[in-house]
Design an enzyme around this catalytic site. Structure first.
Site, PDB file in Angstrom:
ATOM      1  N   GLN A   1      70.709  48.054  73.867  1.00 33.92           N
ATOM      2  CA  GLN A   1      69.475  48.549  73.251  1.00 33.92           C
ATOM      3  C   GLN A   1      69.080  47.775  71.985  1.00 33.92           C
ATOM      4  O   GLN A   1      67.912  47.488  71.773  1.00 33.92           O
ATOM      5  CB  GLN A   1      69.639  50.027  72.901  1.00 33.92           C
TER       6      GLN A   1
ATOM      7  N   ASP B   1      67.154  44.632  72.837  1.00 30.21           N
ATOM      8  CA  ASP B   1      66.058  44.769  73.803  1.00 30.21           C
ATOM      9  C   ASP B   1      64.698  44.458  73.153  1.00 30.21           C
ATOM     10  O   ASP B   1      63.972  45.347  72.715  1.00 30.21           O
ATOM     11  CB  ASP B   1      66.092  46.196  74.370  1.00 30.21           C
TER      12      ASP B   1
ATOM     13  N   TYR C   1      63.111  51.204  86.306  1.00 31.86           N
ATOM     14  CA  TYR C   1      61.763  50.636  86.408  1.00 31.86           C
ATOM     15  C   TYR C   1      61.017  51.279  87.575  1.00 31.86           C
ATOM     16  O   TYR C   1      61.621  51.874  88.468  1.00 31.86           O
ATOM     17  CB  TYR C   1      61.831  49.123  86.654  1.00 31.86           C
TER      18      TYR C   1
HETATM   19  P1  NAD Z   1      57.378  48.605  82.305  1.00 30.68           P
HETATM   20  O1  NAD Z   1      56.813  47.889  81.128  1.00 30.68           O
HETATM   21  O2  NAD Z   1      57.973  47.826  83.426  1.00 30.68           O
HETATM   22  O3  NAD Z   1      56.208  49.521  82.930  1.00 30.68           O
HETATM   23  C1  NAD Z   1      55.457  50.406  82.120  1.00 30.68           C
HETATM   24  C2  NAD Z   1      55.247  51.705  82.864  1.00 30.68           C
HETATM   25  O4  NAD Z   1      54.346  51.483  83.957  1.00 30.68           O
HETATM   26  C3  NAD Z   1      56.514  52.293  83.497  1.00 30.68           C
HETATM   27  O5  NAD Z   1      56.720  53.589  82.981  1.00 30.68           O
HETATM   28  C4  NAD Z   1      56.217  52.304  84.975  1.00 30.68           C
HETATM   29  O6  NAD Z   1      56.771  53.430  85.638  1.00 30.68           O
HETATM   30  C5  NAD Z   1      54.695  52.375  84.974  1.00 30.68           C
HETATM   31  N1  NAD Z   1      54.045  52.005  86.240  1.00 30.68           N
HETATM   32  C6  NAD Z   1      54.331  51.018  87.116  1.00 30.68           C
HETATM   33  N2  NAD Z   1      53.482  51.028  88.161  1.00 30.68           N
HETATM   34  C7  NAD Z   1      52.610  52.037  87.941  1.00 30.68           C
HETATM   35  C8  NAD Z   1      51.491  52.546  88.641  1.00 30.68           C
HETATM   36  N3  NAD Z   1      51.111  52.036  89.814  1.00 30.68           N
HETATM   37  N4  NAD Z   1      50.820  53.610  88.126  1.00 30.68           N
HETATM   38  C9  NAD Z   1      51.215  54.148  86.932  1.00 30.68           C
HETATM   39  N5  NAD Z   1      52.264  53.718  86.222  1.00 30.68           N
HETATM   40  C10 NAD Z   1      52.957  52.672  86.719  1.00 30.68           C
HETATM   41  O7  NAD Z   1      58.431  49.700  81.884  1.00 30.68           O
HETATM   42  P2  NAD Z   1      59.165  49.908  80.488  1.00 30.68           P
HETATM   43  O8  NAD Z   1      58.209  50.509  79.547  1.00 30.68           O
HETATM   44  O9  NAD Z   1      59.813  48.640  80.102  1.00 30.68           O
HETATM   45  O10 NAD Z   1      60.250  50.992  80.854  1.00 30.68           O
HETATM   46  C11 NAD Z   1      60.746  51.191  82.160  1.00 30.68           C
HETATM   47  C12 NAD Z   1      61.830  52.238  82.150  1.00 30.68           C
HETATM   48  O11 NAD Z   1      62.974  51.755  81.478  1.00 30.68           O
HETATM   49  C13 NAD Z   1      61.464  53.530  81.498  1.00 30.68           C
HETATM   50  O12 NAD Z   1      62.092  54.539  82.234  1.00 30.68           O
HETATM   51  C14 NAD Z   1      62.111  53.432  80.152  1.00 30.68           C
HETATM   52  O13 NAD Z   1      62.363  54.694  79.584  1.00 30.68           O
HETATM   53  C15 NAD Z   1      63.379  52.717  80.527  1.00 30.68           C
HETATM   54  N6  NAD Z   1      63.990  52.004  79.408  1.00 30.68           N
HETATM   55  C16 NAD Z   1      65.304  52.224  79.161  1.00 30.68           C
HETATM   56  C17 NAD Z   1      65.928  51.561  78.121  1.00 30.68           C
HETATM   57  C18 NAD Z   1      67.385  51.790  77.834  1.00 30.68           C
HETATM   58  O14 NAD Z   1      67.970  52.637  78.444  1.00 30.68           O
HETATM   59  N7  NAD Z   1      67.958  51.041  76.946  1.00 30.68           N
HETATM   60  C19 NAD Z   1      65.220  50.658  77.344  1.00 30.68           C
HETATM   61  C20 NAD Z   1      63.873  50.434  77.629  1.00 30.68           C
HETATM   62  C21 NAD Z   1      63.276  51.113  78.685  1.00 30.68           C
END
Ligand code: NAD
Length: 400
Positions: free
Chosen positions: A138, A141, A241
């Protein structure tokens, strides 16, 4: 820790911050305060003569932090670890050698051929986009730290362009209704956009295909627009994702969102699919159904955008039937100072984890899981199967 005969002396790192002109981006990969810590630990840091337009990141600030401020790109390339915010210009990439490690946002899936060229040059490439989404990683990231600021910046930008106030206001002359904000995609950027718009007093609705997002949206006090036919679909990968939606799913989604978008003052789109182009969520007919004066911020512009364009419609900002549409691929650069603080902390943590202190190089294959995940070229090969597959032929040594 005291040095013993069995513990060879740690080598120091030689790091340079690359220039990334002509892209207008005042962020820096390493802040002067982090550079001071690195130079005090004995590492050598080179920075360009004009590191940033942010006065806090001036050449003097870096010089005071112990960095070597260099006049030419060739002097920067005397370092072995080159950190960069954007993929380097072809002229710089053409000068890289097997002694160099290039670390930064490299858009490895969109620019697979450029990654293949780095492999051909024998350069080690480390992509910040591939830091695993795990608790242990994290602090490294950078995708998340920048996405969070992008979500905030998207709301600030929309608020500045909307000819309305966000909060409800009761005045002697009548009540002003709160602005309605719709956020599509409730990941890191979307949740920050929702939280920011909520704080400003707007009436916010969030939407995402992942069912886990519903609870997160509601916990911020916003409404969640239910996903059509959600019970029939598992929209999340094991890594957290979103899975890529089929054309049919996307068509149903757009139908579902059209009425909501039509009654929203602001639509902020943040939907992305890992390693794929962003899905089109706002079609031209949906834009046409919105009220004149409304604002759309396409925060997924870096991966192709969520908002449909007409042919030749490449401008970052455009209007269509009175609706302002802004597709800024580097939203975090609008809050460059804070974006740099967190990015620099991410890069320092990543370097600490993935470099071998005895050799001052990136750890070898199999030595560290995070180093393996982020290293996309090593010893002349592309090491990530997904990237290699996009280049067609150069997939020796790759694993998926
Ligand atoms: P991302 O930037 O890849 O995507 C942004 C959002 O767009 C996501 O929530 C995804 O579900 C959504 N999305 C994709 N297609 C879609 C559609 N057709 N309609 C509506 N929404 C759509 O994702 P992100 O913000 O980088 O995060 C992805 C996941 O990873 C989340 O669950 C986040 O909580 C998790 N995450 C975990 C950690 C960790 O554990 N260290 C760190 C960062 C993110």
């Amino acid at each position: 820790m005291a040095e013993t005969r069995d513990e060879p002396k740690a080598k120091t790192l030689s790091i340079a911050m690359l220039r990334h002109e002509p892209i207008q981006d005042a962020r820096v990969c390493l802040t002067p305060s982090d550079v001071a810590k690195l130079t005090q630990a004995g590492h050598t840091i080179r920075v360009p003569a004009a590191p940033s337009s942010d006065p806090a990141f001036s050449a003097d600030a870096y010089s005071n932090a112990g960095a070597l401020v260099t006049a030419s790109d060739d002097e920067l390339l005397e370092a072995t670890i080159l950190v960069t915010l954007h993929p380097p210009a072809p002229e710089t990439a053409g000068k890289l050698t097997p002694n160099h490690t290039l670390l930064g946002f490299l858009s490895p899936f969109e620019r697979a051929e450029a990654i293949a060229e780095l492999a051909d040059r024998g350069t080690t490439a480390v992509a910040l986009e591939l830091v695993p989404r795990t608790t242990i990683a994290q602090s490294m990231d950078a995708l998340s730290s920048q996405a969070s600021l992008a979500g905030y910046a998207a709301v600030m930008l929309a608020a500045a362009r909307l000819p309305k106030a966000f909060p409800m206001m009761s005045t002697a002359a009548g009540t002003i209704r709160p602005a309605k904000v719709l956020v599509l995609g409730a990941g890191v950027a979307g949740l920050q956009a929702i939280a920011t718009a909520q704080r400003l007093g707007a009436r916010v609705t969030g939407f995402d295909v992942r069912s886990a997002a519903a609870e997160q949206v509601r916990s911020l006090g916003a409404k969640f627009a239910p996903v059509p036919n959600a019970e029939a679909e598992d929209a999340e990968t094991a890594g957290g994702y979103a899975k890529e939606a089929s054309d049919d799913q996307l068509a149903r989604q757009r139908e579902h969102l059209k009425a909501l978008a039509a009654t929203s003052d602001i639509v902020i789109t943040t939907a992305q699919v890992f390693a794929k182009a962003a899905p089109t969520l706002m079609t031209l007919d949906m834009i046409d159904a919105m009220q004149p004066g409304s604002v759309i911020i396409d925060a997924a512009a870096a991966t192709g955008g969520n908002v449909e364009r007409t042919e030749g419609d490449s401008a970052e900002e455009r209007t269509r039937n009175g609706v302002t549409i802004i597709a800024d691929p580097i939203l975090p650069a609008r809050v460059a100072h804070d974006a740099s603080q967190v990015l620099s902390a991410n890069i320092v943590a990543l370097l600490d984890r993935i470099t071998n202190p005895q050799t001052a190089t990136i750890k070898q294959a199999g030595e560290d899981d995070i180093a393996d995940a982020v290293t996309v070229t090593r010893s002349g090969s592309i090491t990530d199967g997904r990237i290699a597959a996009r280049t067609g032929t150069r997939n020796e040594g790759a694993s998926s």
